[in-house]
Motif scaffolding. Structure first.
Motif, PDB file in Angstrom:
ATOM      1  N   ASP A  74     -10.895 -84.062  -8.915  1.00  0.00           N
ATOM      2  CA  ASP A  74     -11.959 -84.881  -8.350  1.00  0.00           C
ATOM      3  C   ASP A  74     -12.844 -85.476  -9.442  1.00  0.00           C
ATOM      4  N   ASN A  82     -13.360 -91.466   5.035  1.00  0.00           N
ATOM      5  CA  ASN A  82     -11.957 -91.548   5.436  1.00  0.00           C
ATOM      6  C   ASN A  82     -11.346 -92.896   5.078  1.00  0.00           C
ATOM      7  N   ARG A 111      -7.809 -95.716  -1.526  1.00  0.00           N
ATOM      8  CA  ARG A 111      -7.540 -95.204  -2.866  1.00  0.00           C
ATOM      9  C   ARG A 111      -6.088 -94.788  -3.019  1.00  0.00           C
ATOM     10  N   ARG A 162      -6.931 -82.200   2.451  1.00  0.00           N
ATOM     11  CA  ARG A 162      -6.928 -83.162   1.347  1.00  0.00           C
ATOM     12  C   ARG A 162      -5.513 -83.570   0.948  1.00  0.00           C
ATOM     13  N   LYS A 188      -3.148 -92.359  -4.225  1.00  0.00           N
ATOM     14  CA  LYS A 188      -3.064 -90.903  -4.292  1.00  0.00           C
ATOM     15  C   LYS A 188      -3.186 -90.450  -5.742  1.00  0.00           C
ATOM     16  N   ARG A 248     -10.914 -93.089   1.286  1.00  0.00           N
ATOM     17  CA  ARG A 248      -9.758 -92.301   0.849  1.00  0.00           C
ATOM     18  C   ARG A 248      -8.454 -93.029   1.125  1.00  0.00           C
ATOM     19  N   SER A 249      -8.370 -93.703   2.284  1.00  0.00           N
ATOM     20  CA  SER A 249      -7.116 -94.352   2.635  1.00  0.00           C
ATOM     21  C   SER A 249      -6.841 -95.561   1.746  1.00  0.00           C
ATOM     22  N   ASP A 281      -4.634 -87.109  -0.060  1.00  0.00           N
ATOM     23  CA  ASP A 281      -5.250 -87.656  -1.266  1.00  0.00           C
ATOM     24  C   ASP A 281      -4.382 -87.478  -2.511  1.00  0.00           C
ATOM     25  N   ARG A 291     -10.823 -88.240 -11.089  1.00  0.00           N
ATOM     26  CA  ARG A 291     -10.740 -89.390 -10.180  1.00  0.00           C
ATOM     27  C   ARG A 291     -12.075 -90.144 -10.137  1.00  0.00           C
TER      28      ARG A 291
END
Length: 163
Positions: free
Chosen positions: A152, A4, A10, A42, A12, A7-8, A45, A155
């Motif tokens: 994905d 989590n 990274r 998701r 979008k 992800r925060s 993201d 990325r």
């Protein structure tokens, strides 16, 4: 770092759907992919948008596209206005997904078509019945797992290059 928190931090992933007029296929793909990502937890993201290669600025979503999204229970804005695809949009997008191979060739190096992903282009339903729009929507929706996997993968490749 936890998933989590990672992800925060990274940025979008910017995915853009492109069709001809941005009144049928690409906005349906945009709204449905947002709903799909929300269901997958998701949504945070991704930045999801759409445009048309030959869109007329200000043109609204077709009535049949609006009805198809309603039938499918997909949250959307029926007053949404068409956007013209630009070179800058291509540069800003991490991935451009087009409805046909011809459109992908017009959209730059980061473009892939539904034909590349599923072996079938998404035929333009403009002027057709609600039933045809629903078939088109289902064809688009059925590719979402593959599109998400492609996002994905792209990325992760970018993250590997940066590290």
């Amino acid at each position: 770092m936890s998933d989590n928190k990672e992800r925060s931090v990274r940025k979008k992933f910017n995915i853009m759907f492109v069709c001809t007029g941005n009144t049928c296929r690409s906005p349906m793909a945009e709204f449905m992919f947002k709903a799909y990502l929300k269901d997958k937890k998701r949504g945070g993201d991704f930045a999801v948008s759409s445009a048309g290669l030959y869109a007329e600025r200000g043109t609204k979503l077709t009535e049949e596209a609006h009805q198809a999204l309603d039938v499918l229970g997909v949250d959307h804005n029926p007053e949404r206005k068409a956007r013209v695809f630009t070179v800058q949009m291509s540069k800003d997008a991490d991935l451009v997904v087009t409805m046909t191979a011809e459109q992908a060739r017009a959209c730059g190096d980061n473009a892939v078509s539904f034909a590349d992903i599923t072996a079938n282009p998404v035929v333009d339903p403009f002027g057709a019945s609600l039933g045809v729009y629903l078939e088109t929507a289902m064809q688009i929706k059925n590719a979402f797992d593959d599109i998400l996997a492609l996002c994905d993968e792209k990325r992760n490749r970018f993250a590997d290059v940066r590290n």
